[in-house]
Design a protein around this motif. Sequence first.
Motif, PDB file in Angstrom:
ATOM      1  N   ALA A 230       0.938  -1.145  -0.146  1.00 40.06           N
ATOM      2  CA  ALA A 230       0.079   0.212  -0.066  1.00 40.06           C
ATOM      3  C   ALA A 230       0.726   1.325  -0.142  1.00 40.06           C
ATOM      4  O   ALA A 230       0.334   2.438  -0.409  1.00 40.06           O
ATOM      5  CB  ALA A 230      -0.917   0.014   0.911  1.00 40.06           C
ATOM      6  N   GLU A 231       2.173   1.160   0.461  1.00 39.30           N
ATOM      7  CA  GLU A 231       2.972   2.353   0.433  1.00 39.30           C
ATOM      8  C   GLU A 231       3.589   2.595  -0.592  1.00 39.30           C
ATOM      9  O   GLU A 231       4.271   3.686  -1.209  1.00 39.30           O
ATOM     10  CB  GLU A 231       4.063   2.199   1.468  1.00 39.30           C
ATOM     11  CG  GLU A 231       3.673   2.262   2.892  1.00 39.30           C
ATOM     12  CD  GLU A 231       4.570   1.635   4.014  1.00 39.30           C
ATOM     13  OE1 GLU A 231       4.373   2.182   5.323  1.00 39.30           O
ATOM     14  OE2 GLU A 231       5.383   1.013   3.490  1.00 39.30           O
ATOM     15  N   VAL A 232       3.411   1.739  -1.825  1.00 35.51           N
ATOM     16  CA  VAL A 232       3.972   1.880  -3.238  1.00 35.51           C
ATOM     17  C   VAL A 232       2.853   2.979  -3.893  1.00 35.51           C
ATOM     18  O   VAL A 232       1.764   2.577  -4.541  1.00 35.51           O
ATOM     19  CB  VAL A 232       4.208   0.964  -4.072  1.00 35.51           C
ATOM     20  CG1 VAL A 232       4.693   1.066  -5.352  1.00 35.51           C
ATOM     21  CG2 VAL A 232       4.880  -0.190  -3.036  1.00 35.51           C
ATOM     22  N   THR A 233       3.201   4.361  -3.610  1.00 34.44           N
ATOM     23  CA  THR A 233       2.099   5.291  -4.349  1.00 34.44           C
ATOM     24  C   THR A 233       2.656   5.644  -5.832  1.00 34.44           C
ATOM     25  O   THR A 233       3.863   5.600  -5.978  1.00 34.44           O
ATOM     26  CB  THR A 233       1.997   6.449  -3.501  1.00 34.44           C
ATOM     27  OG1 THR A 233       3.246   7.197  -3.103  1.00 34.44           O
ATOM     28  CG2 THR A 233       1.590   6.016  -1.989  1.00 34.44           C
ATOM     29  N   ALA A 234       1.664   6.407  -6.466  1.00 30.48           N
ATOM     30  CA  ALA A 234       2.221   6.925  -7.763  1.00 30.48           C
ATOM     31  C   ALA A 234       3.252   7.962  -7.621  1.00 30.48           C
ATOM     32  O   ALA A 234       4.055   8.136  -8.359  1.00 30.48           O
ATOM     33  CB  ALA A 234       0.978   7.633  -8.409  1.00 30.48           C
ATOM     34  N   ALA A 235       3.170   8.942  -6.487  1.00 34.94           N
ATOM     35  CA  ALA A 235       4.298   9.629  -6.206  1.00 34.94           C
ATOM     36  C   ALA A 235       5.682   9.109  -6.105  1.00 34.94           C
ATOM     37  O   ALA A 235       6.759   9.475  -6.552  1.00 34.94           O
ATOM     38  CB  ALA A 235       4.069  10.665  -5.107  1.00 34.94           C
ATOM     39  N   LYS A 236       5.530   8.035  -5.394  1.00 36.96           N
ATOM     40  CA  LYS A 236       6.969   7.226  -4.917  1.00 36.96           C
ATOM     41  C   LYS A 236       7.429   6.682  -6.285  1.00 36.96           C
ATOM     42  O   LYS A 236       8.696   6.448  -6.454  1.00 36.96           O
ATOM     43  CB  LYS A 236       6.440   6.298  -3.884  1.00 36.96           C
ATOM     44  CG  LYS A 236       6.554   6.992  -2.389  1.00 36.96           C
ATOM     45  CD  LYS A 236       6.342   5.778  -1.394  1.00 36.96           C
ATOM     46  CE  LYS A 236       6.191   6.562  -0.089  1.00 36.96           C
ATOM     47  NZ  LYS A 236       6.054   5.698   1.139  1.00 36.96           N
TER      48      LYS A 236
ATOM     49  N   ILE B  29      -4.403  -3.562  -3.307  1.00 37.55           N
ATOM     50  CA  ILE B  29      -4.700  -2.215  -3.534  1.00 37.55           C
ATOM     51  C   ILE B  29      -6.130  -1.992  -4.449  1.00 37.55           C
ATOM     52  O   ILE B  29      -6.342  -2.922  -5.431  1.00 37.55           O
ATOM     53  CB  ILE B  29      -3.580  -1.646  -3.970  1.00 37.55           C
ATOM     54  CG1 ILE B  29      -2.898  -2.536  -5.191  1.00 37.55           C
ATOM     55  CG2 ILE B  29      -2.416  -1.462  -2.989  1.00 37.55           C
ATOM     56  CD1 ILE B  29      -1.618  -1.814  -5.815  1.00 37.55           C
TER      57      ILE B  29
ATOM     58  N   ARG C  36      -5.838   0.317  -6.969  1.00 40.64           N
ATOM     59  CA  ARG C  36      -5.364   1.053  -8.201  1.00 40.64           C
ATOM     60  C   ARG C  36      -4.068   0.806  -8.425  1.00 40.64           C
ATOM     61  O   ARG C  36      -3.124   0.861  -7.560  1.00 40.64           O
ATOM     62  CB  ARG C  36      -5.969   2.288  -8.593  1.00 40.64           C
ATOM     63  CG  ARG C  36      -5.589   2.885 -10.082  1.00 40.64           C
ATOM     64  CD  ARG C  36      -6.122   4.244 -10.028  1.00 40.64           C
ATOM     65  NE  ARG C  36      -5.859   4.728 -11.379  1.00 40.64           N
ATOM     66  CZ  ARG C  36      -6.137   6.188 -11.817  1.00 40.64           C
ATOM     67  NH1 ARG C  36      -6.419   7.128 -10.845  1.00 40.64           N
ATOM     68  NH2 ARG C  36      -5.753   6.501 -13.129  1.00 40.64           N
ATOM     69  N   ASN C  37      -3.506   0.564  -9.591  1.00 38.34           N
ATOM     70  CA  ASN C  37      -2.092   0.370  -9.578  1.00 38.34           C
ATOM     71  C   ASN C  37      -1.454   1.614  -9.833  1.00 38.34           C
ATOM     72  O   ASN C  37      -1.875   2.508 -10.568  1.00 38.34           O
ATOM     73  CB  ASN C  37      -1.904  -0.428 -11.324  1.00 38.34           C
ATOM     74  CG  ASN C  37      -0.361  -0.875 -11.218  1.00 38.34           C
ATOM     75  OD1 ASN C  37       0.670  -0.237 -10.934  1.00 38.34           O
ATOM     76  ND2 ASN C  37      -0.173  -2.169 -12.051  1.00 38.34           N
ATOM     77  N   PRO C  38      -0.461   1.863  -8.862  1.00 41.82           N
ATOM     78  CA  PRO C  38       0.271   3.207  -8.853  1.00 41.82           C
ATOM     79  C   PRO C  38       1.171   3.670 -10.100  1.00 41.82           C
ATOM     80  O   PRO C  38       1.761   4.551 -10.142  1.00 41.82           O
ATOM     81  CB  PRO C  38       0.770   3.386  -7.699  1.00 41.82           C
ATOM     82  CG  PRO C  38       1.216   1.775  -7.293  1.00 41.82           C
ATOM     83  CD  PRO C  38       0.380   1.189  -8.018  1.00 41.82           C
TER      84      PRO C  38
END
Length: 400
Positions: free
Chosen positions: A112-118, A156, A158-160
């Motif tokens: 969950a911590e893998v975000t689009a920004a990261k 999750i 949505r795929n980031p």
Amino acid sequence: MANSKGTRRRFGAIRQLRSGRFQIRYPDPETGLPRNGEETYPTKTDAEVALTLIEADIKRGKWVDPDAGQVNFGGFADTWLKERGLADRTLERYEGVLRLYIRPTFGVGTVAEVTAAKVRSWRTGLLDAEVGPATVAKSYRVLRAILYTAVDDGLIERNPCRIKGAAAEDSAERPVLTVEEVYAVAEVIEPRYRALVLMAAFSTLRFGEFAALRRRDVDLEKGIVRVRQAQAELQTGKLKLKRPKSEAGVRPVAFPASIVKELAEHLRWFGESGSAGRVFVGPRGGLLRRSNFHDVWTTALRKSGVDWTRALGETGAESIRFHDLRHTGNTLAADTGASTRELMHRMGHSTMDAALRYQHMRGERDLLIAGGMEKAIAKARGTGRAKRATKPKPPEPSGA
């Protein structure tokens, strides 16, 4: 502490906290037990909208457990690799990409911590560190594939990985040799590899497919080889026979008539005996290895007079690779008028379209392609020029 007063609703409940913010509560669709929302809201209206959206997601089967993504990314990636059923070489490449480029950033955190920004920051960091663009694209594709599985598993929502064009490899165009250059290399390479060079250019098989080729796979009368297996060379040095990487890789391939003579002479002097005998072997009768052949190929390039370094875009001068003979043959076949489907057949390429993957090309058209190649060879070699005898030198006696 929460305010004792709460607002009862048809679905869920809203209560105002002492901070003045509003908290939502709703029944978990899997357990039926009440659960608090993951965040609080500045107004009651915002809280009501959040509950309405959650209710709609539950009814549509789109609700994702906010706690599901708390799975460690590194462990999830390991499981993902094991469950792919990847070929050995592909597994090695994916493990390397994960170890070198993905784990250092995401390995210790949760999915969950893998975000689009990261993801954007990670990709920019690789490019700034001068990791090759093709490697960055490959790493991005692996990360994206892992996270698509996380979406499918409900971890999750949505795929980031949503960077437009990040998965595409903008690789420099590989060099294409002329027919004259192919023969120039074949003339000076060690005799046992002459036919290998010519077959690579005019049948476009992969190195691993040549290494696995048996006498029974060669039909000299028709000028056809049948690809049934491929030899994979792992980073450990282990050799493994396997089926080609896709069903499209199991195929018959025609080659020009003048190469039939070359291959016949090669089999006479260098091929193993018996129908199961290998067509191409090493200098001491061992298995053909890409790692051992590299020096032989490089030496022949230098002796041939061919411009063995070609400027490839911004990457600078790079040596012509043996695999570029396959690219050369594919280009030559295209010049004869071969269709896209026919080229895919010769190259053993598959496609996402299942109808094309399993649609077989007629053998007569493949023979015409080989005939077109033969004309190109004859034109390049010239009818009035002195030609080298096709019979290679016999091998030197053992121990010489």
